[in-house]
Motif scaffolding. Structure first.
Motif, PDB file in Angstrom:
ATOM      1  N   VAL A 116      -3.598  15.604 -27.536  1.00 54.50           N
ATOM      2  CA  VAL A 116      -4.767  14.933 -26.965  1.00 54.50           C
ATOM      3  C   VAL A 116      -5.167  13.789 -27.898  1.00 54.50           C
ATOM      4  CG1 VAL A 116      -7.210  15.179 -26.359  1.00 54.50           C
ATOM      5  CG2 VAL A 116      -5.581  17.008 -25.788  1.00 54.50           C
ATOM      6  N   SER A 117      -5.457  12.613 -27.348  1.00 52.73           N
ATOM      7  CA  SER A 117      -5.889  11.473 -28.155  1.00 52.73           C
ATOM      8  C   SER A 117      -7.412  11.468 -28.276  1.00 52.73           C
ATOM      9  CB  SER A 117      -5.434  10.150 -27.528  1.00 52.73           C
ATOM     10  OG  SER A 117      -4.024  10.083 -27.477  1.00 52.73           O
ATOM     11  N   VAL A 118      -7.900  11.183 -29.482  1.00 54.57           N
ATOM     12  CA  VAL A 118      -9.335  11.131 -29.738  1.00 54.57           C
ATOM     13  C   VAL A 118      -9.676   9.777 -30.337  1.00 54.57           C
ATOM     14  CG1 VAL A 118     -11.289  12.188 -30.941  1.00 54.57           C
ATOM     15  CG2 VAL A 118      -9.389  13.631 -30.151  1.00 54.57           C
ATOM     16  N   ASP A 119     -10.510   9.019 -29.650  1.00 53.40           N
ATOM     17  CA  ASP A 119     -10.985   7.728 -30.154  1.00 53.40           C
ATOM     18  C   ASP A 119     -12.455   7.857 -30.536  1.00 53.40           C
ATOM     19  OD1 ASP A 119      -8.524   6.698 -29.649  1.00 53.40           O
ATOM     20  OD2 ASP A 119      -9.146   5.279 -28.097  1.00 53.40           O
ATOM     21  N   VAL A 120     -12.774   7.444 -31.767  1.00 50.99           N
ATOM     22  CA  VAL A 120     -14.141   7.516 -32.269  1.00 50.99           C
ATOM     23  C   VAL A 120     -14.788   6.140 -32.114  1.00 50.99           C
ATOM     24  CG1 VAL A 120     -15.615   8.030 -34.243  1.00 50.99           C
ATOM     25  CG2 VAL A 120     -13.490   9.328 -33.894  1.00 50.99           C
ATOM     26  N   LYS A 136     -16.910  -1.236 -23.181  1.00 53.89           N
ATOM     27  CA  LYS A 136     -15.653  -1.863 -23.605  1.00 53.89           C
ATOM     28  C   LYS A 136     -14.538  -0.830 -23.700  1.00 53.89           C
ATOM     29  CE  LYS A 136     -13.643  -4.727 -27.261  1.00 53.89           C
ATOM     30  NZ  LYS A 136     -13.900  -5.420 -28.564  1.00 53.89           N
ATOM     31  N   ALA A 137     -14.862   0.339 -24.274  1.00 50.99           N
ATOM     32  CA  ALA A 137     -13.842   1.391 -24.421  1.00 50.99           C
ATOM     33  C   ALA A 137     -13.407   1.926 -23.062  1.00 50.99           C
ATOM     34  CB  ALA A 137     -14.390   2.516 -25.293  1.00 50.99           C
ATOM     35  N   LEU A 138     -14.338   2.038 -22.134  1.00 49.90           N
ATOM     36  CA  LEU A 138     -14.005   2.553 -20.801  1.00 49.90           C
ATOM     37  C   LEU A 138     -13.155   1.580 -19.992  1.00 49.90           C
ATOM     38  CD1 LEU A 138     -17.368   4.242 -19.738  1.00 49.90           C
ATOM     39  CD2 LEU A 138     -15.195   5.396 -20.183  1.00 49.90           C
ATOM     40  N   SER A 139     -13.150   0.308 -20.408  1.00 50.76           N
ATOM     41  CA  SER A 139     -12.338  -0.672 -19.689  1.00 50.76           C
ATOM     42  C   SER A 139     -10.856  -0.518 -20.006  1.00 50.76           C
ATOM     43  CB  SER A 139     -12.791  -2.094 -20.039  1.00 50.76           C
ATOM     44  OG  SER A 139     -12.507  -2.395 -21.401  1.00 50.76           O
ATOM     45  N   GLY A 140     -10.559   0.235 -21.046  1.00 55.04           N
ATOM     46  CA  GLY A 140      -9.159   0.478 -21.386  1.00 55.04           C
ATOM     47  C   GLY A 140      -8.547   1.542 -20.489  1.00 55.04           C
ATOM     48  N   PRO A 141      -7.238   1.707 -20.547  1.00 52.31           N
ATOM     49  CA  PRO A 141      -6.551   2.653 -19.655  1.00 52.31           C
ATOM     50  C   PRO A 141      -6.620   4.092 -20.140  1.00 52.31           C
ATOM     51  CG  PRO A 141      -4.963   1.546 -21.064  1.00 52.31           C
ATOM     52  CD  PRO A 141      -6.294   0.934 -21.389  1.00 52.31           C
ATOM     53  N   GLY A 142      -6.537   5.006 -19.191  1.00 56.69           N
ATOM     54  CA  GLY A 142      -6.251   6.402 -19.498  1.00 56.69           C
ATOM     55  C   GLY A 142      -7.343   7.195 -20.171  1.00 56.69           C
ATOM     56  N   ILE A 143      -8.619   6.865 -19.955  1.00 53.18           N
ATOM     57  CA  ILE A 143      -9.694   7.650 -20.549  1.00 53.18           C
ATOM     58  C   ILE A 143      -9.947   8.875 -19.668  1.00 53.18           C
ATOM     59  CG2 ILE A 143     -12.055   7.646 -21.408  1.00 53.18           C
ATOM     60  CD1 ILE A 143     -10.163   5.655 -22.796  1.00 53.18           C
TER      61      ILE A 143
END
Length: 386
Positions: A116-120, A136-143
């Motif tokens: 699982v990937s975790v972005d802080v 901005k983070a939600l605009s990226g793919p695969g959240i």
């Protein structure tokens, strides 16, 4: 007599009705849940548990007010583990803030070792997560999920849950809220916010006992979440597999029934007292303490410098002073109970610039008096003068 200034860890004392309800259950009822012959005592336990679920669904704005979507756990930590480990799979990505408690961080770091990937997402120097950062983070793919503590247990900064929830709804990303610090203090409506899961504990702002917490589920999210504890539920006993019907799906084994009795009494007490009244009193105590803390020499206060956008949870350091020594002096010499250190939130302290030493946390509550607040400030002033 001790002055209790550690309500950020657990509220104390509790309303008298809480201990009385727990005692009454143990001495006057004590029947297990759905494991009897439908006697009067058995039905009393069933009624207690269902009534508490119903009250929680109403209190937190549960989905359609349906008590089935309320699960009991031992704590908010267990609640978060149930949600994360039941929903997240290898290849998924979750976003968290840099102010999270280890109840969020540790299970996710464990899942990170499993794919699982975790972005802080970074918060500012006051511990605030700007909604633009989330957007901005939600605009990226695969959240696959956003997990967020509604309020910092270290410095009391409240996150803009309304705005972040709106962003998650628009993006179609489940939002899991850790409401350990805000449940019972700030109004919450899980359905209106569109939360996938609202996780809470009973022993802080809800003024209940330790050892009881829970989850309010969004129905379709609960269906997609696997259980990881299996066993007797007092229902569907003909099945050799865990039932997937809620609330049974996530409640294998005997629940903390005395804790549920205490939590139910606490919720009723909050309803009678008024959450807004509790909030106003605690905010007034916080404002008085904040003014006193900011007047002390060499003070370094983490988080907001006013009561706007915060709860009365204060993290302070003083120039050339060890916060652990200060806490010991307050306790040993003045009978004032606080908490030094990292508060199970190293990421938050890194964000606030107080890692690795941590901070002295001072947190009044509903039962704190004005005199106790003043004595705490006076004690710190005297200790700092020596």
């Amino acid at each position: 007599m001790a002055i209790y200034m550690n309500n950020g860890a657990t509220t104390w004392p509790k309303p008298e009705c809480v201990a009385r309800a727990m005692s009454d259950f143990l001495t006057g009822c004590g029947a297990n849940l759905a494991r009897g012959s439908a006697s009067k005592r058995d039905m009393g336990t069933l009624d207690l548990v269902f009534s508490c679920r119903e009250l929680l669904a109403s209190f937190f704005g549960g989905w359609e007010g349906d008590a089935r979507y309320v699960n009991f756990t031992a704590s908010v930590t267990e609640s978060l583990n149930v949600v994360f480990k039941g929903y997240l799979k290898p290849g998924m990505k979750v976003l968290i803030s840099s102010m999270e408690h280890n109840a969020v961080v540790r299970p996710l770091r464990r899942l990170e070792t499993m794919g699982v990937s975790v972005d802080v997402l970074p918060c500012d120097e006051e511990g605030f997560l700007h909604p633009s950062t989330v957007a901005k983070a939600l605009s990226g793919p695969g959240i696959s999920m956003v997990a967020l503590s509604h309020c910092s247990n270290v410095c009391g900064t409240i996150q803009d849950l309304d705005s972040i929830a709106a962003l998650c709804r628009e993006a179609g990303v489940p939002l899991v809220a850790d409401c350990a610090q805000t449940a019972g203090i700030l109004p919450l409506n899980a359905e209106k916010l569109g939360l996938a899961a609202l996780c809470f504990t009973g022993h802080k702002g809800l003024l209940g006992p330790q050892g009881i917490g829970g989850i309010l589920w969004k129905p379709d999210f609960a269906e997609k979440t696997d259980w990881f504890v299996e066993g007797g539920t007092g229902s569907f006993s003909h099945l050799e597999l865990q039932p997937d019907t809620l609330p049974d799906k996530f409640e294998a084994g005997t629940p903390n029934l005395p804790g549920i009795a205490g939590l139910f009494a606490a919720l009723e007490w909050i309803g009678e007292t008024g959450m807004e009244n509790i909030r106003r009193r605690e905010e007034a105590l916080g404002a008085l303490l904040l003014e006193g803390l900011l007047s002390l020499p060499g003070v370094q206060l983490s988080g907001r410098k006013t009561m706007d956008g915060r709860l009365p949870v204060f993290a302070v350091n003083f120039r050339d002073r060890d916060n652990g020594v200060l806490a010991a002096k307050l306790s040993d010499e003045w009978g004032i109970e606080t908490r030094p250190g990292l508060h199970c939130a190293p990421l938050a302290h890194k964000t606030l610039g107080t890692f690795p030493g941590g901070a002295l946390r001072i947190s009044p509550g509903w039962f704190t008096t004005v005199e106790e607040v003043q004595k705490t400030v006076d004690a710190l002033k005297e200790i700092l003068s020596t």
